[in-house]
Design a protein around this motif. Structure first.
Motif, PDB file in Angstrom:
ATOM      1  N   THR A  70       2.435  20.470  16.361  1.00 52.61           N
ATOM      2  CA  THR A  70       2.443  20.427  17.827  1.00 52.61           C
ATOM      3  C   THR A  70       1.915  19.085  18.341  1.00 52.61           C
ATOM      4  N   VAL A  71       0.917  18.541  17.681  1.00 53.18           N
ATOM      5  CA  VAL A  71       0.376  17.234  18.080  1.00 53.18           C
ATOM      6  C   VAL A  71       1.403  16.141  17.801  1.00 53.18           C
ATOM      7  N   LEU A  72       2.011  16.172  16.626  1.00 49.39           N
ATOM      8  CA  LEU A  72       3.025  15.168  16.285  1.00 49.39           C
ATOM      9  C   LEU A  72       4.188  15.216  17.267  1.00 49.39           C
ATOM     10  N   LYS A  73       4.634  16.423  17.568  1.00 51.69           N
ATOM     11  CA  LYS A  73       5.753  16.587  18.503  1.00 51.69           C
ATOM     12  C   LYS A  73       5.357  16.114  19.905  1.00 51.69           C
ATOM     13  N   GLN A  74       4.138  16.434  20.305  1.00 56.18           N
ATOM     14  CA  GLN A  74       3.647  16.070  21.626  1.00 56.18           C
ATOM     15  C   GLN A  74       3.731  14.562  21.858  1.00 56.18           C
ATOM     16  N   TYR A  75       3.457  13.767  20.824  1.00 56.91           N
ATOM     17  CA  TYR A  75       3.476  12.312  20.956  1.00 56.91           C
ATOM     18  C   TYR A  75       4.727  11.667  20.359  1.00 56.91           C
ATOM     19  N   GLY A  76       5.640  12.478  19.853  1.00 58.67           N
ATOM     20  CA  GLY A  76       6.861  11.941  19.265  1.00 58.67           C
ATOM     21  C   GLY A  76       6.607  11.206  17.961  1.00 58.67           C
ATOM     22  N   LEU A  77       5.629  11.674  17.193  1.00 62.24           N
ATOM     23  CA  LEU A  77       5.246  11.008  15.952  1.00 62.24           C
ATOM     24  C   LEU A  77       5.842  11.683  14.733  1.00 62.24           C
ATOM     25  N   THR A  78       6.034  10.893  13.721  1.00 60.52           N
ATOM     26  CA  THR A  78       6.309  11.408  12.386  1.00 60.52           C
ATOM     27  C   THR A  78       5.398  10.625  11.460  1.00 60.52           C
ATOM     28  N   LEU A  79       4.667  11.330  10.636  1.00 56.96           N
ATOM     29  CA  LEU A  79       3.802  10.655   9.670  1.00 56.96           C
ATOM     30  C   LEU A  79       4.124  11.173   8.290  1.00 56.96           C
ATOM     31  N   ASP A  80       4.280  10.264   7.404  1.00 53.80           N
ATOM     32  CA  ASP A  80       4.575  10.527   6.015  1.00 53.80           C
ATOM     33  C   ASP A  80       3.396  11.280   5.380  1.00 53.80           C
ATOM     34  N   SER A  81       3.689  12.329   4.617  1.00 49.04           N
ATOM     35  CA  SER A  81       2.608  13.091   3.977  1.00 49.04           C
ATOM     36  C   SER A  81       1.855  12.229   2.972  1.00 49.04           C
ATOM     37  N   GLU A  82       2.516  11.243   2.390  1.00 51.57           N
ATOM     38  CA  GLU A  82       1.854  10.315   1.466  1.00 51.57           C
ATOM     39  C   GLU A  82       0.740   9.547   2.193  1.00 51.57           C
ATOM     40  N   ILE A  83       1.017   9.116   3.419  1.00 49.67           N
ATOM     41  CA  ILE A  83       0.024   8.399   4.220  1.00 49.67           C
ATOM     42  C   ILE A  83      -1.138   9.325   4.560  1.00 49.67           C
ATOM     43  N   LEU A  84      -0.816  10.536   4.996  1.00 49.56           N
ATOM     44  CA  LEU A  84      -1.864  11.490   5.352  1.00 49.56           C
ATOM     45  C   LEU A  84      -2.740  11.853   4.154  1.00 49.56           C
ATOM     46  N   ASP A  85      -2.129  12.040   2.994  1.00 47.36           N
ATOM     47  CA  ASP A  85      -2.896  12.355   1.788  1.00 47.36           C
ATOM     48  C   ASP A  85      -3.815  11.195   1.412  1.00 47.36           C
ATOM     49  N   LEU A  86      -3.298   9.975   1.489  1.00 47.14           N
ATOM     50  CA  LEU A  86      -4.093   8.789   1.199  1.00 47.14           C
ATOM     51  C   LEU A  86      -5.293   8.705   2.147  1.00 47.14           C
ATOM     52  N   LEU A  87      -5.029   8.909   3.437  1.00 48.78           N
ATOM     53  CA  LEU A  87      -6.104   8.837   4.429  1.00 48.78           C
ATOM     54  C   LEU A  87      -7.130   9.951   4.244  1.00 48.78           C
ATOM     55  N   ASP A  88      -6.663  11.155   3.934  1.00 46.68           N
ATOM     56  CA  ASP A  88      -7.592  12.269   3.669  1.00 46.68           C
ATOM     57  C   ASP A  88      -8.528  11.916   2.512  1.00 46.68           C
ATOM     58  N   THR A  89      -7.945  11.432   1.426  1.00 51.37           N
ATOM     59  CA  THR A  89      -8.729  11.086   0.242  1.00 51.37           C
ATOM     60  C   THR A  89      -9.738   9.988   0.546  1.00 51.37           C
ATOM     61  N   GLU A  90      -9.267   8.934   1.201  1.00 49.46           N
ATOM     62  CA  GLU A  90     -10.151   7.803   1.490  1.00 49.46           C
ATOM     63  C   GLU A  90     -11.244   8.169   2.493  1.00 49.46           C
ATOM     64  N   SER A  91     -10.928   9.022   3.444  1.00 50.17           N
ATOM     65  CA  SER A  91     -11.953   9.409   4.419  1.00 50.17           C
ATOM     66  C   SER A  91     -13.071  10.196   3.745  1.00 50.17           C
ATOM     67  N   ARG A  92     -12.704  10.993   2.756  1.00 54.94           N
ATOM     68  CA  ARG A  92     -13.720  11.763   2.029  1.00 54.94           C
ATOM     69  C   ARG A  92     -14.496  10.879   1.047  1.00 54.94           C
ATOM     70  N   THR A  93     -13.789  10.065   0.266  1.00 60.75           N
ATOM     71  CA  THR A  93     -14.463   9.295  -0.783  1.00 60.75           C
ATOM     72  C   THR A  93     -15.240   8.098  -0.241  1.00 60.75           C
ATOM     73  N   LYS A  94     -14.716   7.416   0.758  1.00 59.95           N
ATOM     74  CA  LYS A  94     -15.395   6.237   1.302  1.00 59.95           C
ATOM     75  C   LYS A  94     -16.230   6.540   2.539  1.00 59.95           C
ATOM     76  N   GLY A  95     -16.068   7.725   3.089  1.00 63.68           N
ATOM     77  CA  GLY A  95     -16.820   8.061   4.292  1.00 63.68           C
ATOM     78  C   GLY A  95     -16.347   7.280   5.509  1.00 63.68           C
ATOM     79  N   ILE A  96     -15.039   7.055   5.587  1.00 60.33           N
ATOM     80  CA  ILE A  96     -14.488   6.347   6.745  1.00 60.33           C
ATOM     81  C   ILE A  96     -13.953   7.360   7.758  1.00 60.33           C
ATOM     82  N   THR A  97     -13.895   6.939   8.995  1.00 60.68           N
ATOM     83  CA  THR A  97     -13.332   7.756  10.057  1.00 60.68           C
ATOM     84  C   THR A  97     -11.919   7.252  10.316  1.00 60.68           C
TER      85      THR A  97
END
Length: 164
Positions: A70-97
């Motif tokens: 719903t958020v992606l549709k609301q803004y007309g976004l498409t995000l690659d799951s590879e990008i999201l997985d990378l960001l999830d991992t890095e946010s947890r391991t490096k403590g980045i926002t």
């Protein structure tokens, strides 16, 4: 301990913008830093959110919400799951926002606006590797941003476009 920085990454789901994101994560971002994914949508979009946020860009969208359809549709976004997985991992391991912001208009101008608006310490963008003629005819987003942005800009080069 160094002060946390805010690093913007221009993202459009192209291979060069993915390379720019990977480069930023591998070489620039440290624990406690904040990455802002900056997406510039076409000014011709009829998106409802565009009408509301066209001048200032969208509110910051947290990483957790970027997986919600719903958020992606609301803004007309498409995000690659590879990008999201990378960001999830890095946010947890490096403590980045990680957050995202959407703008509507000319990417050259809006990326420069984002530097000021978001008070970026650094901006990372990809380059499509256009030849000289195409770069002159189409204009180069990365060249414009390097010349006009008020923060350091890193351009991650893509594979040069082959000649026909």
């Amino acid at each position: 301990m160094a002060q946390a920085r805010t690093v913007g990454v221009g993202i459009d789901n192209s291979s060069t913008s993915k390379a720019a994101l990977r480069w930023a994560i591998d070489n620039l971002v440290e624990g406690g830093d904040r990455i802002i994914l900056i997406r510039v949508q076409s000014p011709k979009s009829d998106n409802v959110q565009k009408k509301l946020w066209e001048q200032t860009g969208s509110p910051l969208i947290p990483l957790e919400e970027l997986r919600e359809r719903t958020v992606l549709k609301q803004y007309g976004l498409t995000l690659d799951s590879e990008i999201l997985d990378l960001l999830d991992t890095e946010s947890r391991t490096k403590g980045i926002t990680v957050v995202s912001k959407v703008y509507w208009g000319d990417p050259r101008e809006k990326l420069c606006d984002a530097v000021e608006d978001l008070m970026l310490d650094s901006l990372v963008v990809g380059s499509r590797g256009l030849g000289v003629l195409k770069r002159v005819l189409l204009g180069s987003v990365s060249n414009h941003v390097v010349v006009n942005a008020t923060c350091p800009v890193t351009v991650v080069k893509g594979t040069p476009v082959s000649k026909p």
